[in-house]
Design a protein around this motif. Structure first.
Motif, PDB file in Angstrom:
ATOM      1  N   ILE A 223      19.981   0.371  27.220  1.00 45.65           N
ATOM      2  CA  ILE A 223      18.155  -1.039  26.682  1.00 45.65           C
ATOM      3  C   ILE A 223      18.458  -0.914  25.231  1.00 45.65           C
ATOM      4  CG2 ILE A 223      16.334  -0.164  27.530  1.00 45.65           C
ATOM      5  CD1 ILE A 223      16.746   1.335  30.009  1.00 45.65           C
ATOM      6  N   ALA A 224      18.668   0.561  24.626  1.00 44.69           N
ATOM      7  CA  ALA A 224      18.468   0.056  23.048  1.00 44.69           C
ATOM      8  C   ALA A 224      19.501  -1.075  22.869  1.00 44.69           C
ATOM      9  CB  ALA A 224      18.584   1.390  22.515  1.00 44.69           C
ATOM     10  N   LEU A 225      20.197  -1.352  22.705  1.00 41.33           N
ATOM     11  CA  LEU A 225      21.407  -2.224  22.548  1.00 41.33           C
ATOM     12  C   LEU A 225      20.798  -3.370  23.054  1.00 41.33           C
ATOM     13  CD1 LEU A 225      24.795  -0.688  22.812  1.00 41.33           C
ATOM     14  CD2 LEU A 225      23.528  -1.031  20.642  1.00 41.33           C
ATOM     15  N   PHE A 226      20.353  -3.532  23.711  1.00 43.43           N
ATOM     16  CA  PHE A 226      19.906  -4.784  24.366  1.00 43.43           C
ATOM     17  C   PHE A 226      18.774  -5.160  23.390  1.00 43.43           C
ATOM     18  CE2 PHE A 226      23.132  -4.624  28.175  1.00 43.43           C
ATOM     19  CZ  PHE A 226      23.873  -6.026  27.453  1.00 43.43           C
ATOM     20  N   ALA A 227      17.873  -4.436  23.593  1.00 42.68           N
ATOM     21  CA  ALA A 227      16.973  -4.373  23.360  1.00 42.68           C
ATOM     22  C   ALA A 227      16.889  -5.340  21.454  1.00 42.68           C
ATOM     23  CB  ALA A 227      15.973  -3.449  23.051  1.00 42.68           C
ATOM     24  N   LEU A 228      18.141  -4.339  21.011  1.00 40.31           N
ATOM     25  CA  LEU A 228      18.420  -4.714  19.254  1.00 40.31           C
ATOM     26  C   LEU A 228      18.773  -6.232  19.585  1.00 40.31           C
ATOM     27  CD1 LEU A 228      18.635  -3.691  16.582  1.00 40.31           C
ATOM     28  CD2 LEU A 228      21.248  -3.221  17.421  1.00 40.31           C
ATOM     29  N   LEU A 229      19.924  -6.380  20.736  1.00 41.96           N
ATOM     30  CA  LEU A 229      20.024  -7.876  20.476  1.00 41.96           C
ATOM     31  C   LEU A 229      18.968  -8.766  20.673  1.00 41.96           C
ATOM     32  CD1 LEU A 229      22.787  -9.921  20.977  1.00 41.96           C
ATOM     33  CD2 LEU A 229      22.340  -9.617  22.994  1.00 41.96           C
ATOM     34  N   PHE A 230      18.096  -8.136  21.511  1.00 42.89           N
ATOM     35  CA  PHE A 230      16.672  -9.585  21.647  1.00 42.89           C
ATOM     36  C   PHE A 230      16.646  -9.524  19.926  1.00 42.89           C
ATOM     37  CE2 PHE A 230      12.721  -9.617  21.759  1.00 42.89           C
ATOM     38  CZ  PHE A 230      11.837 -11.452  22.505  1.00 42.89           C
ATOM     39  N   VAL A 231      16.024  -8.497  19.357  1.00 46.13           N
ATOM     40  CA  VAL A 231      15.457  -8.746  18.169  1.00 46.13           C
ATOM     41  C   VAL A 231      16.293  -8.998  17.046  1.00 46.13           C
ATOM     42  CG1 VAL A 231      15.961  -7.139  15.739  1.00 46.13           C
ATOM     43  CG2 VAL A 231      14.432  -6.290  17.972  1.00 46.13           C
ATOM     44  N   LEU A 232      17.877  -9.101  17.120  1.00 48.57           N
ATOM     45  CA  LEU A 232      18.568 -10.065  16.192  1.00 48.57           C
ATOM     46  C   LEU A 232      18.066 -11.515  16.349  1.00 48.57           C
ATOM     47  CD1 LEU A 232      21.708  -8.313  16.150  1.00 48.57           C
ATOM     48  CD2 LEU A 232      20.537  -8.218  14.629  1.00 48.57           C
ATOM     49  N   ILE A 233      17.804 -11.604  17.652  1.00 47.81           N
ATOM     50  CA  ILE A 233      17.564 -13.151  17.957  1.00 47.81           C
ATOM     51  C   ILE A 233      16.657 -14.022  17.532  1.00 47.81           C
ATOM     52  CG2 ILE A 233      17.406 -14.979  19.571  1.00 47.81           C
ATOM     53  CD1 ILE A 233      18.843 -13.088  22.037  1.00 47.81           C
ATOM     54  N   VAL A 234      15.564 -13.190  17.760  1.00 46.84           N
ATOM     55  CA  VAL A 234      14.831 -13.653  17.238  1.00 46.84           C
ATOM     56  C   VAL A 234      14.115 -13.129  15.599  1.00 46.84           C
ATOM     57  CG1 VAL A 234      13.550 -12.769  19.312  1.00 46.84           C
ATOM     58  CG2 VAL A 234      13.027 -11.218  17.107  1.00 46.84           C
ATOM     59  N   VAL A 235      14.505 -11.792  15.447  1.00 48.21           N
ATOM     60  CA  VAL A 235      14.234 -11.900  13.619  1.00 48.21           C
ATOM     61  C   VAL A 235      16.179 -12.239  12.901  1.00 48.21           C
ATOM     62  CG1 VAL A 235      14.196 -10.558  11.719  1.00 48.21           C
ATOM     63  CG2 VAL A 235      12.917 -10.493  14.251  1.00 48.21           C
ATOM     64  N   PRO A 236      16.414 -13.791  12.368  1.00 53.70           N
ATOM     65  CA  PRO A 236      17.597 -14.305  11.728  1.00 53.70           C
ATOM     66  C   PRO A 236      17.998 -13.632  10.746  1.00 53.70           C
ATOM     67  CG  PRO A 236      15.683 -15.532  11.747  1.00 53.70           C
ATOM     68  CD  PRO A 236      15.066 -14.858  12.615  1.00 53.70           C
ATOM     69  N   GLU A 237      17.041 -12.755  10.170  1.00 55.25           N
ATOM     70  CA  GLU A 237      17.197 -12.349   8.589  1.00 55.25           C
ATOM     71  C   GLU A 237      18.391 -11.435   8.168  1.00 55.25           C
ATOM     72  OE1 GLU A 237      13.948 -14.751   7.894  1.00 55.25           O
ATOM     73  OE2 GLU A 237      14.426 -12.884   9.615  1.00 55.25           O
ATOM     74  N   PHE A 238      18.658 -10.500   9.639  1.00 53.68           N
ATOM     75  CA  PHE A 238      19.483  -9.559  10.253  1.00 53.68           C
ATOM     76  C   PHE A 238      21.150  -9.906   9.672  1.00 53.68           C
ATOM     77  CE2 PHE A 238      15.668  -6.979  12.199  1.00 53.68           C
ATOM     78  CZ  PHE A 238      15.579  -6.017  10.709  1.00 53.68           C
ATOM     79  N   THR A 239      20.871 -11.113  10.564  1.00 53.89           N
ATOM     80  CA  THR A 239      22.125 -11.797  10.745  1.00 53.89           C
ATOM     81  C   THR A 239      22.740 -12.663   9.516  1.00 53.89           C
ATOM     82  OG1 THR A 239      21.752 -13.399  12.437  1.00 53.89           O
ATOM     83  CG2 THR A 239      22.596 -11.828  13.392  1.00 53.89           C
ATOM     84  N   MET A 240      21.840 -13.434   8.534  1.00 52.85           N
ATOM     85  CA  MET A 240      21.862 -14.116   7.440  1.00 52.85           C
ATOM     86  C   MET A 240      21.915 -13.758   6.459  1.00 52.85           C
ATOM     87  SD  MET A 240      23.029 -16.739   9.860  1.00 52.85           S
ATOM     88  CE  MET A 240      22.759 -17.901   8.025  1.00 52.85           C
ATOM     89  N   LEU A 241      21.091 -12.511   6.140  1.00 54.25           N
ATOM     90  CA  LEU A 241      21.318 -12.477   5.326  1.00 54.25           C
ATOM     91  C   LEU A 241      22.452 -11.565   4.189  1.00 54.25           C
ATOM     92  CD1 LEU A 241      19.585 -10.783   2.908  1.00 54.25           C
ATOM     93  CD2 LEU A 241      20.172  -8.501   3.672  1.00 54.25           C
ATOM     94  N   LEU A 242      23.187 -11.422   4.749  1.00 52.94           N
ATOM     95  CA  LEU A 242      24.741 -11.696   3.584  1.00 52.94           C
ATOM     96  C   LEU A 242      25.362 -12.799   3.334  1.00 52.94           C
ATOM     97  CD1 LEU A 242      25.957  -7.673   4.589  1.00 52.94           C
ATOM     98  CD2 LEU A 242      24.474  -8.427   2.549  1.00 52.94           C
ATOM     99  N   PRO A 243      25.511 -13.257   4.981  1.00 54.23           N
ATOM    100  CA  PRO A 243      26.270 -14.407   4.583  1.00 54.23           C
ATOM    101  C   PRO A 243      25.450 -16.086   3.378  1.00 54.23           C
ATOM    102  CG  PRO A 243      26.115 -14.007   7.041  1.00 54.23           C
ATOM    103  CD  PRO A 243      25.500 -13.007   6.303  1.00 54.23           C
TER     104      PRO A 243
END
Length: 429
Positions: free
Chosen positions: A402-422
């Motif tokens: 449940i927590a992991l899929f909730a985090l996946l939702f956060v990663l979709i709506v907050v792009p900075e988490f995935t795009m910061l280092l690239p």
């Protein structure tokens, strides 16, 4: 309608235990034989096209690195380091399990290898320390998802090749989500450990003891630093980096730790090439199956259905997470990433998301699916090591999933988490 029937047949065959690669080839072959929709030569042609890519040759090197690490008892040193870092925290062995997976992730890139290697060490020890076997299997399985997210990641290489995306960009982007997952799992561990009064390490945290263990593990930690650093900073391509780290792992095991014998090397090479062959068979088999879905219009229908929700970002994110969760429950993660991955990336790009973020969302989502009952291979592997009924493992995994899929939702709506280092490393302008 034909595509729905074929997908149902695919899911049923996989759930009945049919090999994924064999099933993916069998369905288009039978379809062509019945309908005469295309010449049979198309099957081997599509299979060859699916694996005709240089970046994919990095996969055997990552597999070999993981096997050499296991033979060199490097994983044992990582366990000792993790336990020292945790100190006397409640549920210390469960926390160390997550940390080991995070370290191991930077060397191997395979969820299954993470589950099998870390699980064989940590699950028996956790059971001996009084942890319920189902809990030990659950935390081992869910923490193994980090193995395919923190670079190097075999599935990132596969998806980058299919979508024409920079492997280095995906490697850089996977670091933050991987660390976030590790922290999230450790928070849940702490809550569960306090509630159930799980054990804690008798030895308090000590900088001196940590320095000693850290020194003994330093050569092992050199592997992820060299691998990730060389790719992210553009010093070497992913294939060259894989070959380099496999060489370092061999050198460390033979001459530094001296825990690998030349006879052990043979076994490591054989297992690495066998596991690599399994991955390549699935990739090759996905070629004809993807052609069949495209020719039947299933790919276009899926894209149109998902794009119909893009008018609302949160609704689109919910639908996408639910769809990934559903596929993860009924199909192998490798098959999902290879077949559905490029489609979902294309949909997200059309919806306005950067291709790097889209690819990372797909990889993270389907790797979470690799531990989702009833088909998750890491779920089966951890349950087998713990020798516990799978339904008990599934119940123990529920708060984590449940927590992991909730985090996946956060990663979709907050792009900075995935795009910061690239962005920081110059992969994205």
């Amino acid at each position: 309608m034909e595509s729905v029937i074929l997908l149902v047949i695919l899911v049923l065959l996989i759930m009945l235990g049919a090999p994924v690669g064999f099933t993916l080839i069998l369905i288009p072959v039978v379809y062509i034989l019945i309908t005469d929709a295309a010449p049979m030569i198309l099957i081997p042609s599509q299979m060859f096209s699916a694996i005709d890519a240089v970046p994919l040759t990095a996969i055997p090197f990552f597999m070999l690195t993981g096997e050499l690490m296991t033979s060199a008892t490097i994983t044992d040193r990582l366990v000792a380091l993790s336990q020292r870092l945790i100190g006397r925290m409640r549920g210390s062995m469960a926390q160390a399990n997550v940390l080991v997976s995070m370290f191991f992730a930077g060397m191997n890139g395979s969820v299954v290898a993470d589950t099998a290697t870390v699980g064989s060490l940590m699950i028996p020890a956790m059971k001996k320390a009084g942890y319920p076997p189902a809990f030990a299997a659950a935390i081992t399985a869910v923490s193994s998802t980090i193995g395919g997210i923190i670079p190097p990641s075999i599935m990132m290489i596969v998806l980058a090749n299919a979508g024409g995306i920079s492997v280095g960009a995906l490697f850089a982007g996977g670091i933050v989500p991987g660390v976030m997952i590790g922290i999230l799992l450790m928070v849940i561990n702490y809550i569960i450990a306090r509630r159930n009064n799980f054990e804690r390490n008798d030895e308090a945290f000590s900088f001196r003891a940590l320095a000693i263990v850290g020194y003994k593990s330093s050569f092992a930690l050199l592997i992820p630093i060299v691998l990730v650093g060389s790719v992210v900073f553009g010093i070497a391509g992913v294939v060259e980096a894989g070959a380099l780290t496999a060489t370092i792992a061999l050198f460390v095991g033979l001459f530094i730790y001296r825990t690998i014998t030349w006879s052990n090397c043979k076994g490591s090479f054989v297992r690495a090439f066998r596991n690599s062959a399994m991955v390549f068979i699935i990739i090759a088999a996905s070629g004809p199956f993807s052609w069949l879905l495209t020719s039947l219009g299933a790919i276009n229908d899926l894209e149109q259905w998902l794009l119909s929700y893009t008018h609302n970002q949160f609704l689109f994110a919910i639908v996408l997470v639910a769809f990934i969760c559903l596929l993860g429950m009924v199909m192998d993660s490798a098959a999902n990433i290879i077949i559905a991955g490029p489609v979902l990336v294309d949909v997200m790009v059309k919806a306005g998301y950067p291709d790097v973020q889209a690819a990372l969302i797909v990889v993270v989502g389907f790797l979470i699916g690799s531990v989702t009952p009833p088909v998750g291979v890491a779920f089966f592997t951890a349950g087998a090591i713990a020798k516990v009924r799978l339904e008990k493992v599934a119940v123990a995994m529920l708060p984590y999933l449940i927590a992991l899929f909730a985090l996946l939702f956060v990663l979709i709506v907050v792009p900075e988490f995935t795009m910061l280092l690239p962005t920081l490393f110059g992969f994205v302008k």
